[in-house]
Design a protein around this motif. Structure first.
Motif, PDB file in Angstrom:
ATOM      1  N   SER A   5      12.325  58.127  17.840  1.00  0.00           N
ATOM      2  CA  SER A   5      11.575  58.234  16.589  1.00  0.00           C
ATOM      3  C   SER A   5      11.944  59.533  15.904  1.00  0.00           C
ATOM      4  CB  SER A   5      10.066  58.201  16.849  1.00  0.00           C
ATOM      5  OG  SER A   5       9.616  56.911  17.167  1.00  0.00           O
ATOM      6  N   ILE A   6      12.130  59.472  14.596  1.00  0.00           N
ATOM      7  CA  ILE A   6      12.467  60.666  13.819  1.00  0.00           C
ATOM      8  C   ILE A   6      11.282  60.959  12.903  1.00  0.00           C
ATOM      9  CG2 ILE A   6      14.116  61.732  12.263  1.00  0.00           C
ATOM     10  CD1 ILE A   6      16.213  59.800  13.255  1.00  0.00           C
ATOM     11  N   VAL A   7      10.697  62.156  13.047  1.00  0.00           N
ATOM     12  CA  VAL A   7       9.468  62.471  12.321  1.00  0.00           C
ATOM     13  C   VAL A   7       9.595  63.805  11.594  1.00  0.00           C
ATOM     14  CG1 VAL A   7       8.104  61.213  14.042  1.00  0.00           C
ATOM     15  CG2 VAL A   7       8.310  63.692  14.225  1.00  0.00           C
ATOM     16  N   GLN A   8       8.878  63.892  10.491  1.00  0.00           N
ATOM     17  CA  GLN A   8       8.655  65.144   9.780  1.00  0.00           C
ATOM     18  C   GLN A   8       7.411  64.937   8.928  1.00  0.00           C
ATOM     19  OE1 GLN A   8       8.635  68.055   8.952  1.00  0.00           O
ATOM     20  NE2 GLN A   8      10.445  69.146   9.643  1.00  0.00           N
ATOM     21  N   THR A   9       6.782  66.037   8.542  1.00  0.00           N
ATOM     22  CA  THR A   9       5.549  65.916   7.775  1.00  0.00           C
ATOM     23  C   THR A   9       5.799  65.882   6.270  1.00  0.00           C
ATOM     24  OG1 THR A   9       5.249  68.320   7.826  1.00  0.00           O
ATOM     25  CG2 THR A   9       4.194  67.034   9.565  1.00  0.00           C
ATOM     26  N   LYS A  10       7.051  66.055   5.835  1.00  0.00           N
ATOM     27  CA  LYS A  10       7.355  65.982   4.409  1.00  0.00           C
ATOM     28  C   LYS A  10       8.571  65.099   4.184  1.00  0.00           C
ATOM     29  CE  LYS A  10       9.497  69.229   2.140  1.00  0.00           C
ATOM     30  NZ  LYS A  10      10.791  68.574   1.867  1.00  0.00           N
ATOM     31  N   ILE A  36      15.011  50.824  12.517  1.00  0.00           N
ATOM     32  CA  ILE A  36      13.733  50.310  12.031  1.00  0.00           C
ATOM     33  C   ILE A  36      13.205  51.299  11.000  1.00  0.00           C
ATOM     34  CG2 ILE A  36      11.384  49.641  12.633  1.00  0.00           C
ATOM     35  CD1 ILE A  36      12.399  48.877  15.394  1.00  0.00           C
ATOM     36  N   ASP A  37      13.077  50.847   9.763  1.00  0.00           N
ATOM     37  CA  ASP A  37      12.727  51.739   8.664  1.00  0.00           C
ATOM     38  C   ASP A  37      11.234  51.654   8.376  1.00  0.00           C
ATOM     39  OD1 ASP A  37      12.601  53.378   6.538  1.00  0.00           O
ATOM     40  OD2 ASP A  37      13.937  52.239   5.235  1.00  0.00           O
ATOM     41  N   GLY A  38      10.490  52.652   8.852  1.00  0.00           N
ATOM     42  CA  GLY A  38       9.064  52.721   8.580  1.00  0.00           C
ATOM     43  C   GLY A  38       8.716  53.692   7.477  1.00  0.00           C
ATOM     44  N   ASP A  39       9.716  54.222   6.763  1.00  0.00           N
ATOM     45  CA  ASP A  39       9.466  55.185   5.698  1.00  0.00           C
ATOM     46  C   ASP A  39       9.037  54.458   4.432  1.00  0.00           C
ATOM     47  OD1 ASP A  39       9.299  57.502   4.264  1.00  0.00           O
ATOM     48  OD2 ASP A  39      11.356  58.151   4.616  1.00  0.00           O
ATOM     49  N   VAL A  40       8.283  55.161   3.589  1.00  0.00           N
ATOM     50  CA  VAL A  40       7.768  54.531   2.377  1.00  0.00           C
ATOM     51  C   VAL A  40       8.860  54.281   1.344  1.00  0.00           C
ATOM     52  CG1 VAL A  40       5.398  55.323   2.610  1.00  0.00           C
ATOM     53  CG2 VAL A  40       7.071  56.832   1.584  1.00  0.00           C
ATOM     54  N   ASN A  41       9.894  55.133   1.308  1.00  0.00           N
ATOM     55  CA  ASN A  41      10.922  54.933   0.288  1.00  0.00           C
ATOM     56  C   ASN A  41      12.021  53.965   0.736  1.00  0.00           C
ATOM     57  OD1 ASN A  41      12.691  56.341   1.963  1.00  0.00           O
ATOM     58  ND2 ASN A  41      12.631  58.229   0.755  1.00  0.00           N
ATOM     59  N   ALA A  42      11.997  53.576   2.005  1.00  0.00           N
ATOM     60  CA  ALA A  42      12.898  52.536   2.539  1.00  0.00           C
ATOM     61  C   ALA A  42      14.372  52.816   2.271  1.00  0.00           C
ATOM     62  CB  ALA A  42      12.507  51.162   1.986  1.00  0.00           C
ATOM     63  N   GLN A  43      14.751  54.077   2.227  1.00  0.00           N
ATOM     64  CA  GLN A  43      16.162  54.405   1.993  1.00  0.00           C
ATOM     65  C   GLN A  43      17.045  53.859   3.107  1.00  0.00           C
ATOM     66  OE1 GLN A  43      16.922  58.604   1.588  1.00  0.00           O
ATOM     67  NE2 GLN A  43      19.124  58.331   1.311  1.00  0.00           N
ATOM     68  N   ASP A  98      12.764  55.316  11.863  1.00  0.00           N
ATOM     69  CA  ASP A  98      12.588  56.301  10.795  1.00  0.00           C
ATOM     70  C   ASP A  98      11.162  56.171  10.293  1.00  0.00           C
ATOM     71  OD1 ASP A  98      13.069  58.243   8.929  1.00  0.00           O
ATOM     72  OD2 ASP A  98      14.262  56.985   7.595  1.00  0.00           O
ATOM     73  N   THR A  99      10.397  57.262  10.283  1.00  0.00           N
ATOM     74  CA  THR A  99       8.973  57.197   9.980  1.00  0.00           C
ATOM     75  C   THR A  99       8.677  57.770   8.604  1.00  0.00           C
ATOM     76  OG1 THR A  99       8.514  59.359  10.969  1.00  0.00           O
ATOM     77  CG2 THR A  99       8.480  57.449  12.440  1.00  0.00           C
ATOM     78  N   ARG A 100       7.483  57.486   8.113  1.00  0.00           N
ATOM     79  CA  ARG A 100       7.102  58.019   6.809  1.00  0.00           C
ATOM     80  C   ARG A 100       6.593  59.454   6.938  1.00  0.00           C
ATOM     81  NH1 ARG A 100       1.216  55.641   5.296  1.00  0.00           N
ATOM     82  NH2 ARG A 100       0.470  55.098   7.382  1.00  0.00           N
ATOM     83  N   PRO A 101       6.677  60.236   5.851  1.00  0.00           N
ATOM     84  CA  PRO A 101       6.176  61.610   5.906  1.00  0.00           C
ATOM     85  C   PRO A 101       4.675  61.642   6.155  1.00  0.00           C
ATOM     86  CG  PRO A 101       7.545  61.249   3.961  1.00  0.00           C
ATOM     87  CD  PRO A 101       7.275  59.909   4.548  1.00  0.00           C
ATOM     88  N   GLY A 102       4.216  62.742   6.740  1.00  0.00           N
ATOM     89  CA  GLY A 102       2.793  62.903   6.998  1.00  0.00           C
ATOM     90  C   GLY A 102       2.442  62.646   8.450  1.00  0.00           C
ATOM     91  N   THR A 103       1.209  62.939   8.798  1.00  0.00           N
ATOM     92  CA  THR A 103       0.733  62.798  10.178  1.00  0.00           C
ATOM     93  C   THR A 103      -0.124  61.539  10.278  1.00  0.00           C
ATOM     94  OG1 THR A 103      -1.129  64.261   9.667  1.00  0.00           O
ATOM     95  CG2 THR A 103       0.820  65.262  10.636  1.00  0.00           C
ATOM     96  N   HIS A 104       0.529  60.398  10.424  1.00  0.00           N
ATOM     97  CA  HIS A 104      -0.152  59.109  10.389  1.00  0.00           C
ATOM     98  C   HIS A 104      -0.272  58.509  11.787  1.00  0.00           C
ATOM     99  CE1 HIS A 104       0.213  59.146   6.022  1.00  0.00           C
ATOM    100  NE2 HIS A 104       1.494  59.452   6.175  1.00  0.00           N
ATOM    101  N   ALA A 105      -1.310  57.700  11.971  1.00  0.00           N
ATOM    102  CA  ALA A 105      -1.540  57.064  13.276  1.00  0.00           C
ATOM    103  C   ALA A 105      -0.403  56.119  13.637  1.00  0.00           C
ATOM    104  CB  ALA A 105      -2.873  56.310  13.263  1.00  0.00           C
TER     105      ALA A 105
END
Length: 254
Positions: A5-10, A36-43, A98-105
């Motif tokens: 998993s690749i994470v960052q808060t921004k 697996i693209d879990g980011d909001v911008n789906a790049q 790939d995860t979305r920015p922020g500290t989400h559950a």
């Protein structure tokens, strides 16, 4: 099968670039990869579309690698676990989330089922707070797990580093060329659990969507008239990707 998993808060922190680099190196090593693209911008989810729609200007576009699949995440943890089981059964070697920015559950769920959490870190003062926050988040998540329960490895990846940053980290006396605030940030990052490889800033990485996975892109440019310089630049980035994958393999062996 490795799960990362690749994470960052921004946003804009290099998560997607890190995923593309790892995928490129793994494909080059003959591995099967699922993103697996879990980011909001789906790049990352649009990577193949961007690749297919790009004008290659005199270069014959290579085929998209059959060993690379890009998926959207299931809606539930059970669905994600089922997907990972199916990927392993089908022979996938590496899954990158790939995860979305922020500290989400939901990001925490991704992390807890991974072998490794990778935190990209741009080594400049303006970015340090976000990297520090991501590391503390993982520390808090680890503390919430019952004693003896499995928890992923966590590593910071220095990414998008300029020549002065690389000199400061690798050459005696190089630190003096940095502004004091950037010196302090780099030292703080290097005190964390980090991968030894540093990903340099590059125009190739800015155009990852256009190029697609690095190995096929390098080969295609090498065959085109006047493409040798571009092929060489892409190959240099592929070598960085190989070093990155080797560092990952040391932390979480296949």
């Amino acid at each position: 099968m490795q799960v990362i998993s690749i994470v960052q808060t921004k946003g804009g922190s290099g998560k997607t670039t890190a995923a593309m680099l790892l995928a490129s190196a793994a494909l080059d090593a003959g591995r099967r990869v699922t993103l697996i693209d879990g980011d909001v911008n789906a790049q990352l989810g649009r990577w193949r579309d961007s690749f297919e729609l790009s004008a290659w200007e005199g270069v014959t576009r290579p085929a998209w690698p059959e060993a690379l699949t890009i998926l959207s995440p299931p809606d539930t943890v059970d669905g994600l676990l089922g997907l990972l089981e199916a990927e392993e059964a089908s022979g996938t070697d590496l899954v990158i989330l790939d995860t979305r920015p922020g500290t989400h559950a939901d990001t925490e769920d991704f992390c807890l089922i991974s072998d490794l959490v990778l935190i990209p870190a741009r080594p400049v003062f303006a970015e340090w707070e976000m990297t520090h926050r991501a590391v503390l988040w993982m520390d808090d998540l680890r503390a919430s797990i019952a004693s003896g329960e499995r928890f992923p490895e966590v590593r910071v990846l220095v990414i998008d580093a300029g020549p002065k940053i690389i000199d400061a980290a690798t050459r005696e006396g190089g630190m003096a060329a940095l502004p004091k605030r950037d010196q302090d940030v780099l030292l703080e990052i290097l005190r964390l659990d980090h991968l030894d490889v540093i990903v340099p800033h590059s125009k190739i990485l800015e155009q990852f969507g256009f190029h697609g996975p690095l190995g096929p892109a390098a080969a295609a440019n090498a065959c085109a008239p006047g493409g040798r310089l571009m092929a060489g630049a892409i190959k240099r980035q592929l070598e960085v990707a190989r070093l990155l994958l080797a560092g990952i393999d040391e932390v979480v062996p296949r």
